[in-house]
Design an enzyme around this catalytic site. Structure first.
Site, short mmCIF file in Angstrom:
data_model
loop_
_atom_site.label_atom_id
_atom_site.label_comp_id
_atom_site.label_asym_id
_atom_site.label_seq_id
_atom_site.Cartn_x
_atom_site.Cartn_y
_atom_site.Cartn_z
N TYR A 57 50.17 37.89 31.22
CA TYR A 57 48.96 37.07 31.21
C TYR A 57 48.77 36.48 29.80
CZ TYR A 57 47.73 39.46 35.61
OH TYR A 57 47.73 39.97 36.89
N LEU A 201 36.14 31.88 48.77
CA LEU A 201 35.14 32.68 49.48
C LEU A 201 33.79 32.74 48.78
CD1 LEU A 201 37.43 35.62 50.71
CD2 LEU A 201 36.67 33.60 51.99
N GLY A 203 32.19 29.96 48.44
CA GLY A 203 31.52 28.80 49.03
C GLY A 203 31.51 27.59 48.13
#
Length: 310
Positions: A57, A201, A203
């Site tokens: 990372y 998820l 929205g």
């Protein structure tokens, strides 16, 4: 915040884990190191004790930020990190572990993962070095990430595998058929990544008007293709309905659904926002009724049948 035992390792982890991929920079919209250190401190204050990073990372930068932020609080934390696919030869495993320890400013790693299975190095050789590191006290628990069921079974022949880290969410459920039953049988923990489907998820892409920049790595991912976003609307609408009725956010609902699944130990969720972090942490306290869980499963099944992500 709740805590659960991680397999047979003797390690206990928070049910929400702070995912530190974004902190390394790279493909994500990046804020600043200073902001991300504040967010890590906020996670501790919210009861999140488990932090997941990797040498890959940001070429180690995420580990450096985690080490800097958690210095002085090490005894309060569980740190997991991963060795990259390119470094799975035994000598390279040891070198990677030592470099991760230095960047993390610690003398032990709680959970050390194989990040991706090797095409070339036998897993027996890699895990032989993991076992030596464990005997030396440099790692406490051994994990694998992105392993198939056959790869997980093979790895289990050469080391005590305490945890697997797969992609898992309402929009990605490939582990349910074989990996979850095996983990239940063998007492192997599961820590999910992409727990909120890289933001879908929440929205934000259906109700919040969020659009991806053309250089955003998610733009070419299967779940973000326009026709699949359209197919996902049925699930997002149901999630909005349940969330509004329960007075919780859609992110909290997505995370709580995971924590209600069998064999799940912790949901990994990354953010560079303190407000989002606090929202994610609260998901550990959300209780869902059986009817809600059943509805979510049924609609998820229907959506996945349309987009065929598995």
């Amino acid at each position: 915040m709740q805590h659960r035992p991680l397999g047979k390792s003797g390690v206990s982890i928070s049910t929400v884990t702070f995912g530190c991929w974004e902190l390394g920079g790279g493909p994500w919209e990046f804020t600043s190191d200073e902001n991300n250190i504040r967010t890590l401190h906020a996670a501790l204050n919210e009861g999140i004790t488990t932090f997941d990073t990797a040498e890959g990372y940001g070429s180690g930068h995420s580990e450096e930020i985690v080490g800097q932020a958690l210095e002085g609080r090490r005894q309060d934390c569980i740190i997991s990190t991963k060795v990259s696919r390119a470094n799975l030869a035994p000598d390279n495993v040891r070198k990677s572990a030592e470099q991760s320890l230095r960047r993390l400013r610690t003398d032990y790693i709680d959970i050390y993962y194989i990040h991706w299975p090797s095409y070339d190095i036998p897993v027996a050789e890699t895990l032989g070095e993991f076992n030596k590191l464990k005997e030396e006290g440099k790692i406490r628990a051994i994990g694998v990430s992105n392993f198939s069921i056959d790869q997980l079974k093979e790895a289990s022949q050469y080391a005590q595998i305490d945890v697997i880290q797969p992609e898992y969410s309402l929009l990605h459920r490939g582990i349910e058929k074989e990996i979850i039953p095996y983990c239940l049988e063998q007492q192997i923990g599961i820590m999910s990544y992409s727990s909120i489907a890289k933001g879908i998820l929440t929205g934000a892409f259906h109700f919040g008007g969020k659009k991806l920049e053309t250089d955003d790595f998610r733009a070419t991912r299967r779940l973000f293709l326009p026709e699949h976003l359209e197919a996902e609307t049925q699930l997002i609408n149901l999630m909005q309905h349940i969330s509004e009725r329960k007075g919780i956010s859609m992110s909290q609902l997505a995370i709580s659904w995971l924590l209600h699944r069998p064999a799940m130990t912790s949901a990994i969720v990354g953010t560079q926002s303190i407000s989002h972090l606090k929202d994610n942490a609260e998901a550990a306290n959300v209780q869902l009724e059986e009817d809600d869980l059943q509805q979510l499963m049924e609609v998820s099944d229907a959506v996945l049948a349309m987009i065929d992500t598995e």
